[in-house]
Design a protein around this motif. Structure first.
Motif, short mmCIF file in Angstrom:
data_model
loop_
_atom_site.label_atom_id
_atom_site.label_comp_id
_atom_site.label_asym_id
_atom_site.label_seq_id
_atom_site.Cartn_x
_atom_site.Cartn_y
_atom_site.Cartn_z
N VAL A 10 0.83 -1.21 0.00
CA VAL A 10 0.00 0.00 0.00
C VAL A 10 0.87 1.26 0.00
O VAL A 10 2.06 1.22 0.36
N TRP A 11 0.25 2.36 -0.41
CA TRP A 11 0.92 3.65 -0.53
C TRP A 11 0.15 4.71 0.25
O TRP A 11 -1.06 4.62 0.40
N SER A 12 0.88 5.70 0.74
CA SER A 12 0.26 6.80 1.48
C SER A 12 0.96 8.10 1.15
O SER A 12 2.15 8.10 0.81
N ASN A 13 0.23 9.21 1.25
CA ASN A 13 0.84 10.54 1.09
C ASN A 13 0.79 11.34 2.38
O ASN A 13 0.98 12.56 2.36
N ASP A 14 0.54 10.65 3.52
CA ASP A 14 0.44 11.36 4.80
C ASP A 14 0.73 10.39 5.94
O ASP A 14 -0.09 9.54 6.26
N HIS A 15 1.90 10.56 6.58
CA HIS A 15 2.29 9.62 7.64
C HIS A 15 1.49 9.82 8.92
O HIS A 15 1.58 8.99 9.83
N THR A 16 0.73 10.91 9.01
CA THR A 16 -0.04 11.18 10.23
C THR A 16 -1.42 10.53 10.20
O THR A 16 -2.18 10.66 11.16
N LYS A 17 -1.75 9.85 9.10
CA LYS A 17 -3.05 9.19 8.98
C LYS A 17 -2.85 7.69 8.79
O LYS A 17 -1.89 7.27 8.13
N PRO A 18 -3.75 6.88 9.35
CA PRO A 18 -3.55 5.43 9.30
C PRO A 18 -3.86 4.81 7.94
O PRO A 18 -3.44 3.68 7.67
N ASN A 19 -4.60 5.51 7.11
CA ASN A 19 -5.07 4.92 5.86
C ASN A 19 -3.96 4.85 4.82
O ASN A 19 -3.10 5.72 4.74
N ALA A 20 -4.02 3.82 4.00
CA ALA A 20 -3.13 3.67 2.85
C ALA A 20 -3.85 2.81 1.83
O ALA A 20 -4.78 2.07 2.17
N SER A 21 -3.43 2.92 0.56
CA SER A 21 -4.18 2.27 -0.51
C SER A 21 -3.25 1.60 -1.52
O SER A 21 -2.10 2.02 -1.70
N ILE A 22 -3.77 0.59 -2.19
CA ILE A 22 -3.11 0.05 -3.37
C ILE A 22 -3.35 1.03 -4.52
O ILE A 22 -4.48 1.47 -4.73
N LEU A 23 -2.30 1.40 -5.24
CA LEU A 23 -2.42 2.40 -6.29
C LEU A 23 -2.10 1.80 -7.66
O LEU A 23 -1.21 0.96 -7.78
N ASN A 24 -2.84 2.27 -8.68
CA ASN A 24 -2.51 1.89 -10.04
C ASN A 24 -1.45 2.84 -10.60
O ASN A 24 -1.02 3.78 -9.92
N LYS A 25 -1.04 2.63 -11.84
CA LYS A 25 0.05 3.42 -12.40
C LYS A 25 -0.29 4.90 -12.45
O LYS A 25 0.54 5.75 -12.11
N HIS A 26 -1.49 5.22 -12.86
CA HIS A 26 -1.89 6.63 -12.94
C HIS A 26 -1.86 7.29 -11.56
O HIS A 26 -1.39 8.42 -11.41
N GLU A 27 -2.35 6.58 -10.56
CA GLU A 27 -2.36 7.13 -9.20
C GLU A 27 -0.95 7.29 -8.65
O GLU A 27 -0.64 8.27 -7.95
N LEU A 28 -0.08 6.33 -8.98
CA LEU A 28 1.31 6.44 -8.55
C LEU A 28 1.98 7.65 -9.21
O LEU A 28 2.73 8.39 -8.56
N GLN A 29 1.72 7.84 -10.48
CA GLN A 29 2.29 8.98 -11.18
C GLN A 29 1.84 10.28 -10.54
O GLN A 29 2.65 11.21 -10.36
N SER A 30 0.60 10.36 -10.15
CA SER A 30 0.09 11.56 -9.47
C SER A 30 0.79 11.77 -8.13
O SER A 30 1.11 12.90 -7.75
N LEU A 31 1.03 10.67 -7.40
CA LEU A 31 1.71 10.77 -6.12
C LEU A 31 3.13 11.29 -6.31
O LEU A 31 3.58 12.19 -5.58
N PHE A 32 3.84 10.76 -7.30
CA PHE A 32 5.21 11.19 -7.54
C PHE A 32 5.27 12.63 -8.03
O PHE A 32 6.19 13.38 -7.68
N ARG A 33 4.31 13.03 -8.85
CA ARG A 33 4.29 14.41 -9.33
C ARG A 33 3.94 15.39 -8.21
O ARG A 33 4.44 16.52 -8.18
N ARG A 34 3.10 14.94 -7.30
CA ARG A 34 2.74 15.78 -6.16
C ARG A 34 3.97 16.10 -5.32
O ARG A 34 4.12 17.22 -4.80
N MET A 35 4.88 15.15 -5.20
CA MET A 35 6.12 15.37 -4.45
C MET A 35 6.95 16.48 -5.07
O MET A 35 7.72 17.14 -4.39
N GLN A 36 6.81 16.69 -6.37
CA GLN A 36 7.62 17.67 -7.07
C GLN A 36 7.10 19.10 -6.92
O GLN A 36 7.85 20.05 -7.14
N VAL A 37 5.84 19.24 -6.51
CA VAL A 37 5.24 20.59 -6.50
C VAL A 37 4.63 20.99 -5.17
O VAL A 37 4.41 22.19 -4.93
N VAL A 38 4.34 20.04 -4.30
CA VAL A 38 3.67 20.34 -3.03
C VAL A 38 4.70 20.26 -1.90
O VAL A 38 5.32 19.21 -1.68
#
Length: 203
Positions: A133-161
């Motif tokens: 599973v993947w998460s974008n917030d270590h302060t929350k317990p939830n995490a999800s299985i991500l597809n390629k598009h969702e992973l790409q969004s996660l990685f791009r978010r790291m570049q701008v947020v």
């Protein structure tokens, strides 16, 4: 080997009301187990990463009112801390045990890391088990299985947020975790760290 299994009592710590009472129980029950896991896995992670690794058990020292909802031991290549660096974690929420590789908001080069991860997205998908599973917030317990598009969004978010985060690993439900023998727990953690090594190597 001084590794002990996690118990129902360990997870129930997070139901104790009040900062002082919860921290006291955390120190008595959970922290010794995290210390033991830290001492045990530091040589393993040093060997597989090729870097000298150090472990850091969460102290929750900055808290003055709200008790912690999770706790962990983190492993990084920095002796003084882990939050600014890619690191591994083993820890507990009330509902589950987690084993992660993590880049959290204090890391100053998340944009560079995000670019590297995006470029390597296909090898990541090939190497990381599909049930992780993947998460974008270590302060929350939830995490999800991500597809390629969702992973790409996660990685791009790291570049701008600025406060973007990325965590990947395995969640083990409480009921399964408390049934694990020390040997099974060790083997499971080792397997997860080995499977997460490609991400750590990229970042």
């Amino acid at each position: 080997m001084n590794i002990a299994s996690f118990t129902e009592q360990d997870f129930q710590v997070f139901n104790i009301e009040g900062l002082d009472a919860r921290m006291e129980q955390l120190k008595q029950t959970v922290r010794p187990k995290l210390e033991a896991l830290g001492a045990y896995f530091t040589p393993t992670l040093s060997a597989i990463t090729g870097e000298e690794m150090f472990y850091h058990v969460a102290k929750h020292a900055r808290r003055t009112i709200n008790p912690p909802n999770d706790t962990w031991v983190a492993f990084s290549s920095n002796k003084r801390g882990y939050k600014k660096f890619p690191h591994f974690q083993i820890g507990l929420w009330e509902t589950h045990l987690f084993i992660w590789v993590a880049i959290i908001n204090e890391c100053p080069i998340k944009d560079e890391i995000g670019k590297k991860l995006e470029k390597k997205i296909n090898p990541i998908i090939e190497n990381i088990p599909s049930h992780y599973v993947w998460s974008n917030d270590h302060t929350k317990p939830n995490a999800s299985i991500l597809n390629k598009h969702e992973l790409q969004s996660l990685f791009r978010r790291m570049q701008v947020v600025k406060k973007a985060e990325m965590l990947c690993g395995l969640h083990i439900p409480k009921n399964q975790a408390i049934e694990m023998s020390p040997e099974t727990l060790i083997k499971t953690i080792e397997d997860v760290f080995i499977h997460l090594l490609p991400i750590y190597k990229i970042v």
